[in-house]
Write a protein that holds these residues in place. Structure first.
Motif, PDB file in Angstrom:
ATOM      1  N   GLY A 108       0.714  -1.258   0.031  1.00  0.00           N
ATOM      2  CA  GLY A 108      -0.043   0.138  -0.056  1.00  0.00           C
ATOM      3  C   GLY A 108       0.927   1.063   0.124  1.00  0.00           C
ATOM      4  N   HIS A 109       1.935   1.134   0.757  1.00  0.00           N
ATOM      5  CA  HIS A 109       2.797   2.416   0.885  1.00  0.00           C
ATOM      6  C   HIS A 109       3.609   2.675  -0.283  1.00  0.00           C
ATOM      7  CE1 HIS A 109       5.408   5.527   2.501  1.00  0.00           C
ATOM      8  NE2 HIS A 109       6.429   4.800   1.985  1.00  0.00           N
ATOM      9  N   ALA A 110       3.917   1.509  -1.107  1.00  0.00           N
ATOM     10  CA  ALA A 110       4.551   1.603  -2.422  1.00  0.00           C
ATOM     11  C   ALA A 110       3.816   2.180  -3.508  1.00  0.00           C
ATOM     12  CB  ALA A 110       5.241   0.416  -2.664  1.00  0.00           C
ATOM     13  N   LEU A 111       2.338   1.752  -3.552  1.00  0.00           N
ATOM     14  CA  LEU A 111       1.578   2.454  -4.476  1.00  0.00           C
ATOM     15  C   LEU A 111       0.885   3.709  -4.249  1.00  0.00           C
ATOM     16  CD1 LEU A 111      -0.741  -0.920  -4.633  1.00  0.00           C
ATOM     17  CD2 LEU A 111       0.923   0.099  -6.426  1.00  0.00           C
ATOM     18  N   GLY A 112       1.065   4.095  -2.987  1.00  0.00           N
ATOM     19  CA  GLY A 112       0.653   5.433  -2.846  1.00  0.00           C
ATOM     20  C   GLY A 112       1.699   6.472  -3.297  1.00  0.00           C
ATOM     21  N   PRO A 113       1.289   7.790  -2.995  1.00  0.00           N
ATOM     22  CA  PRO A 113       1.866   8.937  -3.477  1.00  0.00           C
ATOM     23  C   PRO A 113       3.475   9.206  -2.738  1.00  0.00           C
ATOM     24  CG  PRO A 113      -0.153   9.568  -2.630  1.00  0.00           C
ATOM     25  CD  PRO A 113      -0.072   8.431  -2.555  1.00  0.00           C
ATOM     26  N   PRO A 114       4.502   9.644  -3.220  1.00  0.00           N
ATOM     27  CA  PRO A 114       5.687   9.688  -2.476  1.00  0.00           C
ATOM     28  C   PRO A 114       5.810  10.288  -1.364  1.00  0.00           C
ATOM     29  CG  PRO A 114       6.045  10.857  -4.748  1.00  0.00           C
ATOM     30  CD  PRO A 114       4.493  10.132  -4.556  1.00  0.00           C
ATOM     31  N   ASP A 115       6.800  10.235  -0.477  1.00  0.00           N
ATOM     32  CA  ASP A 115       6.931  11.158   0.997  1.00  0.00           C
ATOM     33  C   ASP A 115       6.887  12.626   0.559  1.00  0.00           C
ATOM     34  OD1 ASP A 115       7.358  12.231   3.278  1.00  0.00           O
ATOM     35  OD2 ASP A 115       8.939  10.533   3.712  1.00  0.00           O
ATOM     36  N   PRO A 116       5.972  13.399   0.880  1.00  0.00           N
ATOM     37  CA  PRO A 116       6.027  14.698   0.535  1.00  0.00           C
ATOM     38  C   PRO A 116       7.134  15.627   1.400  1.00  0.00           C
ATOM     39  CG  PRO A 116       4.118  14.441   2.007  1.00  0.00           C
ATOM     40  CD  PRO A 116       4.736  12.943   1.718  1.00  0.00           C
ATOM     41  N   ARG A 117       7.534  14.855   2.218  1.00  0.00           N
ATOM     42  CA  ARG A 117       8.827  15.713   3.145  1.00  0.00           C
ATOM     43  C   ARG A 117       9.823  15.679   2.328  1.00  0.00           C
ATOM     44  NH1 ARG A 117       4.987  12.555   5.512  1.00  0.00           N
ATOM     45  NH2 ARG A 117       4.037  13.108   7.409  1.00  0.00           N
ATOM     46  N   ILE A 118      10.098  14.566   1.587  1.00  0.00           N
ATOM     47  CA  ILE A 118      11.419  14.603   0.818  1.00  0.00           C
ATOM     48  C   ILE A 118      11.063  15.673  -0.410  1.00  0.00           C
ATOM     49  CG2 ILE A 118      12.768  13.042  -0.794  1.00  0.00           C
ATOM     50  CD1 ILE A 118      12.017  10.717   1.145  1.00  0.00           C
ATOM     51  N   LEU A 119       9.960  15.385  -0.778  1.00  0.00           N
ATOM     52  CA  LEU A 119       9.593  16.336  -2.244  1.00  0.00           C
ATOM     53  C   LEU A 119       9.661  17.706  -1.866  1.00  0.00           C
ATOM     54  CD1 LEU A 119       6.569  14.351  -4.036  1.00  0.00           C
ATOM     55  CD2 LEU A 119       9.259  14.249  -4.413  1.00  0.00           C
ATOM     56  N   ALA A 120       9.346  18.368  -0.683  1.00  0.00           N
ATOM     57  CA  ALA A 120       9.270  19.481  -0.360  1.00  0.00           C
ATOM     58  C   ALA A 120      10.269  20.321  -0.386  1.00  0.00           C
ATOM     59  CB  ALA A 120       8.718  19.474   1.103  1.00  0.00           C
ATOM     60  N   ALA A 121      11.494  19.785  -0.183  1.00  0.00           N
ATOM     61  CA  ALA A 121      12.960  20.281  -0.260  1.00  0.00           C
ATOM     62  C   ALA A 121      13.017  21.031  -1.584  1.00  0.00           C
ATOM     63  CB  ALA A 121      14.003  19.268   0.016  1.00  0.00           C
ATOM     64  N   GLY A 122      12.662  20.655  -2.653  1.00  0.00           N
ATOM     65  CA  GLY A 122      12.848  21.267  -4.193  1.00  0.00           C
ATOM     66  C   GLY A 122      11.454  21.966  -4.417  1.00  0.00           C
ATOM     67  N   GLU A 123      10.620  22.190  -3.631  1.00  0.00           N
ATOM     68  CA  GLU A 123       9.513  23.097  -4.073  1.00  0.00           C
ATOM     69  C   GLU A 123       9.200  24.347  -3.687  1.00  0.00           C
ATOM     70  OE1 GLU A 123       6.987  21.883  -6.171  1.00  0.00           O
ATOM     71  OE2 GLU A 123       7.952  19.965  -6.378  1.00  0.00           O
ATOM     72  N   THR A 124       8.581  25.375  -4.331  1.00  0.00           N
ATOM     73  CA  THR A 124       8.553  26.583  -3.885  1.00  0.00           C
ATOM     74  C   THR A 124       7.508  26.756  -2.586  1.00  0.00           C
ATOM     75  OG1 THR A 124       6.546  27.010  -5.448  1.00  0.00           O
ATOM     76  CG2 THR A 124       9.054  27.595  -6.044  1.00  0.00           C
ATOM     77  N   ASP A 125       7.636  27.759  -2.004  1.00  0.00           N
ATOM     78  CA  ASP A 125       6.535  27.731  -0.763  1.00  0.00           C
ATOM     79  C   ASP A 125       5.140  27.970  -1.226  1.00  0.00           C
ATOM     80  OD1 ASP A 125       8.724  27.911   0.856  1.00  0.00           O
ATOM     81  OD2 ASP A 125       8.390  30.048   1.577  1.00  0.00           O
ATOM     82  N   TYR A 126       4.377  27.487  -0.361  1.00  0.00           N
ATOM     83  CA  TYR A 126       2.760  27.243  -0.836  1.00  0.00           C
ATOM     84  C   TYR A 126       2.465  26.277  -1.760  1.00  0.00           C
ATOM     85  CZ  TYR A 126       3.254  31.125   2.200  1.00  0.00           C
ATOM     86  OH  TYR A 126       3.564  32.159   3.333  1.00  0.00           O
ATOM     87  N   THR A 127       3.374  25.393  -2.242  1.00  0.00           N
ATOM     88  CA  THR A 127       2.976  24.324  -3.218  1.00  0.00           C
ATOM     89  C   THR A 127       2.207  23.230  -2.405  1.00  0.00           C
ATOM     90  OG1 THR A 127       4.912  24.891  -4.331  1.00  0.00           O
ATOM     91  CG2 THR A 127       3.960  22.675  -4.651  1.00  0.00           C
ATOM     92  N   ARG A 128       1.275  22.717  -2.914  1.00  0.00           N
ATOM     93  CA  ARG A 128       0.343  21.583  -2.178  1.00  0.00           C
ATOM     94  C   ARG A 128       0.816  20.445  -2.701  1.00  0.00           C
ATOM     95  NH1 ARG A 128      -3.277  23.806   0.845  1.00  0.00           N
ATOM     96  NH2 ARG A 128      -4.743  21.869   0.711  1.00  0.00           N
ATOM     97  N   LEU A 129       1.063  19.424  -1.919  1.00  0.00           N
ATOM     98  CA  LEU A 129       1.432  17.903  -2.140  1.00  0.00           C
ATOM     99  C   LEU A 129       0.795  17.139  -1.430  1.00  0.00           C
ATOM    100  CD1 LEU A 129       5.339  18.421  -1.723  1.00  0.00           C
ATOM    101  CD2 LEU A 129       4.116  18.290  -3.999  1.00  0.00           C
ATOM    102  N   PRO A 130       0.109  15.829  -1.864  1.00  0.00           N
ATOM    103  CA  PRO A 130      -0.564  14.890  -1.258  1.00  0.00           C
ATOM    104  C   PRO A 130       0.372  14.283  -0.228  1.00  0.00           C
ATOM    105  CG  PRO A 130      -0.081  14.370  -3.328  1.00  0.00           C
ATOM    106  CD  PRO A 130       0.635  15.625  -3.423  1.00  0.00           C
ATOM    107  N   SER A 131      -0.344  13.746   1.039  1.00  0.00           N
ATOM    108  CA  SER A 131       0.477  12.856   1.699  1.00  0.00           C
ATOM    109  C   SER A 131       0.953  11.722   1.290  1.00  0.00           C
ATOM    110  CB  SER A 131      -0.327  12.612   3.083  1.00  0.00           C
ATOM    111  OG  SER A 131       0.324  11.689   3.990  1.00  0.00           O
TER     112      SER A 131
END
Length: 176
Positions: A108-131
């Protein structure tokens, strides 16, 4: 003498294998039922929006529901139709259901979206990401084999309740 152990060993192996396959299928069902909450990136960190335990609990809640049902149905069907070797089956149910719960979580974890905590490092402020799909207190590392979330007890609990019903409360005369 060795022949005496072949039947129970094959039955135990079959039970464990069936539980693992059902665990993988349950992981797919868990991921399909779950709706990911979203969060916001701020200064390279991801924050659940709106914050609060009720918004992040859906993954764990759905895991428990799916695991209880899958564990119970699997143990009931196997206990009802396989030859009556209660001790062998009970040990195999315990081992198989624990493995199935872990496999369910990993699939289930592998099929779900990637970890947003890791993706957040490369994103601009106020970007919405799924958990990502996770359990409260469980390690999502695919190589780690741990049982550090109490939700992982749901699969074995469902299996053991069904085993009690099949082995203790049903008539021995249903099979010859």
């Amino acid at each position: 003498m060795m022949r005496r152990f072949v039947g129970p060993a094959l039955q135990a192996g079959l039970i464990v294998a069936v539980f693992v396959v059902v665990g993988a299928l349950a992981g797919v069902v868990w991921e399909r039922l779950w709706s990911p909450p979203t969060g916001v990136v701020f200064r390279g960190d991801w924050f659940l929006d709106p914050a609060g335990p009720d918004h992040g609990f859906a993954g764990t809640g759905w895991y428990v529901v799916v695991a209880l049902v899958a564990g119970g149905v699997t143990a009931f069907v196997l206990g009802w139709f396989l030859p009556r070797r209660e001790l062998t089956s009970l040990v195999a149910f315990a081992i198989g259901s624990m493995l199935a719960g872990w496999v369910m979580f990993k699939v289930g974890h592998a099929l779900g979206p990637p970890d947003p905590r890791i993706l957040a490092a490369g994103e601009t402020d106020y970007t919405r990401l799924p958990s990502d799909l996770r359990l409260a207190g469980a390690d999502a590392d695919p190589l780690v084999f741990t049982f550090d979330s109490s939700a992982l007890a749901a699969f074995p609990t469902g299996a053991m309740l069904a085993a009690v019903y099949v082995f203790l409360l049903t008539s021995r005369s249903r099979r010859t």
